[in-house]
Design a protein around this motif. Structure first.
Motif, PDB file in Angstrom:
ATOM      1  N   GLY A  65       0.038  -0.919  -4.064  1.00 41.85           N
ATOM      2  CA  GLY A  65       0.210   0.490  -4.407  1.00 41.85           C
ATOM      3  C   GLY A  65      -0.552   1.394  -3.447  1.00 41.85           C
ATOM      4  N   SER A  75       8.088   5.773  -0.146  1.00 44.24           N
ATOM      5  CA  SER A  75       6.976   4.823  -0.174  1.00 44.24           C
ATOM      6  C   SER A  75       5.836   5.341  -1.040  1.00 44.24           C
ATOM      7  CB  SER A  75       6.469   4.550   1.248  1.00 44.24           C
ATOM      8  OG  SER A  75       5.412   3.619   1.225  1.00 44.24           O
ATOM      9  N   LEU A 111       1.216   1.315  -0.062  1.00 44.16           N
ATOM     10  CA  LEU A 111       2.451   2.103  -0.059  1.00 44.16           C
ATOM     11  C   LEU A 111       2.172   3.597   0.003  1.00 44.16           C
ATOM     12  CD1 LEU A 111       4.474   0.037  -2.672  1.00 44.16           C
ATOM     13  CD2 LEU A 111       5.084   0.366  -0.264  1.00 44.16           C
ATOM     14  N   GLY A 166       4.492   3.675  -4.438  1.00 43.98           N
ATOM     15  CA  GLY A 166       3.089   3.292  -4.603  1.00 43.98           C
ATOM     16  C   GLY A 166       2.514   3.794  -5.913  1.00 43.98           C
TER      17      GLY A 166
END
Length: 123
Positions: free
Chosen positions: A19, A42, A22, A46
């Motif tokens: 996470g 992204s 990302l 995340g």
């Protein structure tokens, strides 16, 4: 040799780390050259990974409402989405490679994750 060696606890560590990655890697890699969506998708994913992790029934979960097997199914959906997104939104170059590499890593982690560790044994 046991092929599924990633425990739910180890998977949780990977989840929270993924996470964070990302969210940070789009900034570090300057994603978004072919589409702004490559950058923001992204970051949104995340944040969603952190939420799903907090809701998962494993040692690192906070609310523990999603069974670990359900969490693995969500991970597979994310991996499949990461494979498709570059094609669906015409990502090119680093934008496309970023998602394909992430998809491969998620598929690998899911395939190596063992869901047999019960929550009772890890608390």
């Amino acid at each position: 040799m046991k092929l599924r060696f990633i425990s739910p606890t180890m998977h949780g560590v990977a989840d929270y780390s993924a996470g964070l990655g990302l969210i940070l890697f789009p900034i570090i890699l300057n994603l978004g050259e072919s589409s702004d969506l490559a950058f923001w998708f992204s970051i949104g994913t995340g944040i969603a990974v952190w939420i799903a992790s907090a809701l998962t029934n494993y040692k690192l979960g906070l609310l523990r409402t999603i069974p670990f097997e359900g969490h693995l199914a969500i991970d597979l959906l994310v991996a499949a989405t990461f494979m498709a997104v570059p094609f669906l939104f015409s990502f090119q170059g680093i934008d496309a490679y970023y998602y394909w590499i992430n998809a491969a890593v998620v598929f690998l982690v899911v395939s190596l994750s063992d869901s047999n560790e019960s929550i009772k044994t890890i608390i």
